[in-house]
Design a protein around this motif. Sequence first.
Motif, PDB file in Angstrom:
ATOM      1  N   VAL A 102       0.847  -1.184   0.000  1.00 38.58           N
ATOM      2  CA  VAL A 102       0.000   0.000   0.000  1.00 38.58           C
ATOM      3  C   VAL A 102       0.889   1.242   0.000  1.00 38.58           C
ATOM      4  O   VAL A 102       1.896   1.292   0.722  1.00 38.58           O
ATOM      5  CB  VAL A 102      -0.956  -0.008   1.215  1.00 38.58           C
ATOM      6  CG1 VAL A 102      -0.210  -0.022   2.524  1.00 38.58           C
ATOM      7  CG2 VAL A 102      -1.941   1.142   1.152  1.00 38.58           C
ATOM      8  N   PRO A 103       0.551   2.266  -0.799  1.00 40.63           N
ATOM      9  CA  PRO A 103       1.384   3.472  -0.848  1.00 40.63           C
ATOM     10  C   PRO A 103       1.262   4.292   0.434  1.00 40.63           C
ATOM     11  O   PRO A 103       0.216   4.329   1.072  1.00 40.63           O
ATOM     12  CB  PRO A 103       0.848   4.234  -2.059  1.00 40.63           C
ATOM     13  CG  PRO A 103      -0.544   3.749  -2.233  1.00 40.63           C
ATOM     14  CD  PRO A 103      -0.552   2.317  -1.778  1.00 40.63           C
ATOM     15  N   ARG A 104       2.342   4.952   0.773  1.00 44.24           N
ATOM     16  CA  ARG A 104       2.392   5.722   2.012  1.00 44.24           C
ATOM     17  C   ARG A 104       1.281   6.772   2.080  1.00 44.24           C
ATOM     18  O   ARG A 104       0.759   7.074   3.152  1.00 44.24           O
ATOM     19  CB  ARG A 104       3.766   6.389   2.136  1.00 44.24           C
ATOM     20  CG  ARG A 104       4.057   6.975   3.508  1.00 44.24           C
ATOM     21  CD  ARG A 104       5.504   7.471   3.600  1.00 44.24           C
ATOM     22  NE  ARG A 104       6.468   6.444   3.240  1.00 44.24           N
ATOM     23  CZ  ARG A 104       6.852   5.465   4.059  1.00 44.24           C
ATOM     24  NH1 ARG A 104       6.329   5.397   5.285  1.00 44.24           N
ATOM     25  NH2 ARG A 104       7.741   4.575   3.674  1.00 44.24           N
ATOM     26  N   ALA A 105       0.891   7.327   0.934  1.00 43.29           N
ATOM     27  CA  ALA A 105      -0.094   8.413   0.914  1.00 43.29           C
ATOM     28  C   ALA A 105      -1.430   8.006   1.519  1.00 43.29           C
ATOM     29  O   ALA A 105      -2.144   8.851   2.068  1.00 43.29           O
ATOM     30  CB  ALA A 105      -0.286   8.898  -0.523  1.00 43.29           C
ATOM     31  N   ILE A 106      -1.805   6.731   1.429  1.00 44.87           N
ATOM     32  CA  ILE A 106      -3.094   6.292   1.974  1.00 44.87           C
ATOM     33  C   ILE A 106      -2.920   5.206   3.028  1.00 44.87           C
ATOM     34  O   ILE A 106      -3.894   4.581   3.450  1.00 44.87           O
ATOM     35  CB  ILE A 106      -4.047   5.794   0.864  1.00 44.87           C
ATOM     36  CG1 ILE A 106      -3.461   4.571   0.146  1.00 44.87           C
ATOM     37  CG2 ILE A 106      -4.352   6.916  -0.129  1.00 44.87           C
ATOM     38  CD1 ILE A 106      -4.455   3.885  -0.790  1.00 44.87           C
ATOM     39  N   ALA A 107      -1.699   4.966   3.472  1.00 40.59           N
ATOM     40  CA  ALA A 107      -1.414   3.824   4.349  1.00 40.59           C
ATOM     41  C   ALA A 107      -2.150   3.911   5.678  1.00 40.59           C
ATOM     42  O   ALA A 107      -2.722   2.917   6.144  1.00 40.59           O
ATOM     43  CB  ALA A 107       0.086   3.705   4.589  1.00 40.59           C
ATOM     44  N   ASP A 108      -2.154   5.084   6.328  1.00 41.77           N
ATOM     45  CA  ASP A 108      -2.778   5.190   7.651  1.00 41.77           C
ATOM     46  C   ASP A 108      -4.269   4.897   7.579  1.00 41.77           C
ATOM     47  O   ASP A 108      -4.812   4.131   8.406  1.00 41.77           O
ATOM     48  CB  ASP A 108      -2.541   6.583   8.236  1.00 41.77           C
ATOM     49  CG  ASP A 108      -1.090   6.806   8.648  1.00 41.77           C
ATOM     50  OD1 ASP A 108      -0.357   5.802   8.764  1.00 41.77           O
ATOM     51  OD2 ASP A 108      -0.706   7.970   8.835  1.00 41.77           O
ATOM     52  N   GLU A 109      -4.944   5.490   6.605  1.00 48.34           N
ATOM     53  CA  GLU A 109      -6.391   5.268   6.483  1.00 48.34           C
ATOM     54  C   GLU A 109      -6.680   3.814   6.113  1.00 48.34           C
ATOM     55  O   GLU A 109      -7.635   3.202   6.614  1.00 48.34           O
ATOM     56  CB  GLU A 109      -6.975   6.218   5.441  1.00 48.34           C
ATOM     57  CG  GLU A 109      -8.500   6.240   5.436  1.00 48.34           C
ATOM     58  CD  GLU A 109      -9.079   7.312   4.523  1.00 48.34           C
ATOM     59  OE1 GLU A 109     -10.311   7.333   4.362  1.00 48.34           O
ATOM     60  OE2 GLU A 109      -8.296   8.117   3.980  1.00 48.34           O
TER      61      GLU A 109
END
Length: 441
Positions: A260-267
């Motif tokens: 998963v790309p870092r830009a959306i990883a937390d969500e």
Amino acid sequence: MTDLIEHETTATFREAGDAIVAARVAFAEWARTPAAERAAALKAAAARLRERIDELAELNHRETGKLLDEAKGGIEAGAGTLEQYAELGPAHRGRSLQGSWGATDLMVPEPRGVVVALTPWNDPVAVACGLLGAALATGNTVVHKPSERCPGVGALLTEIVAEQLPEGVLRCVSGDGRVGAQLAAHPDVDVVAHVGSTATGRSIAAAAATTGAKVLLENGGNDALIVDSDVDPRWAAEQAALGAFANAGQICVSVERIYVPRAIADEFLDALVEQAGKRPHEIPMPRLVDERMRDEVHAQVTEAVDDGARLLAGGEPGEGSFYPATVLADCAPTMRILREETFGPVAPVRVVEDFDQALREACDDRYGLAATVLTNSMEHAQRAWRELPVGTVKVNAVFGGAPGGAAQPHGASGEGFGYGPELLDELTRMKVVHMEPAPRR
């Protein structure tokens, strides 16, 4: 006790040898049986499977823990597969060739002979029906050895199908890996079809190299899920959870590693943890097949945490062989959890910078069963299915596929087509015929 075990094993070895002899004797007549009659027998077997679906499903549930509804779904799929091969068998044809005007040239498919089918426990009816159906439809005889983890299901399935066939055409032999090894190495076997672990598959291939038997292998997988930055992370998490947790991760094409790309990883991770928490209370999830499998899964999870992965959900064995839906973050490419098949309800997540890194790391794997990409980019979808070195690539759905589809595993995941119309080609050999008239006296 040791003497008793050895006595039972020896008896099983004799049964295995007797089954192969019976299959060889029955082959000549079954191969000559009209394809339409073989098809009718398969259709009758499919009808009987549906009549006994509750009995088979309950037995499957007791032996493997598979949820009753999912067990029934597997039996229905198996019956449908027998019907599919009943239709495809009579339509399986060779070719005529354009030679000289006075000659006839043909390429005719013929059954290979005695097929040994070594089938797994995780979907024992659906998988077995594919191999049995294709082999029987093309005129082969079959010796079926189901996994020792579901001997009752395998024996009952074989009995139901064999009731519609002449004596010796289909037999079941129960036993552990030693019995499977004996069957695979038998000199009177023409095909060994195996669905199971890569290690066992390699042993089968080595044995067949000495006998000349054809080998069909669908073995381990380490299926990647690539999440692109342009998709809804909550939807992506639902897909990831379905792929990793369905049947407690005990599916050949389960999601085994997630990029998963870092830009959306937390969500994405928050949503994935939420999905894990719904199982099994809101979304049913079965136990693992046995405590040995539970211990193997837990060993991989523990090792990953010791190596620096963060445990976000699950990770503690439950009652009996139950293992909870587990989410791991901060996974590194060198971890065994990303390098080997886990076969449990574990979702290991690797955070990457972008799609290019995700695709590059997903491709770096010795297995080659299947993979999934979630993306809104046609360019990325095209690159993924072109570059991923696997037999099946799914775009925007972790499961699914049209009826009649086939797959050919790559790398350590096996060889040969294991289902679909192409399986009929695998289970026959082509004979070339050239005929022309003799000169008149």
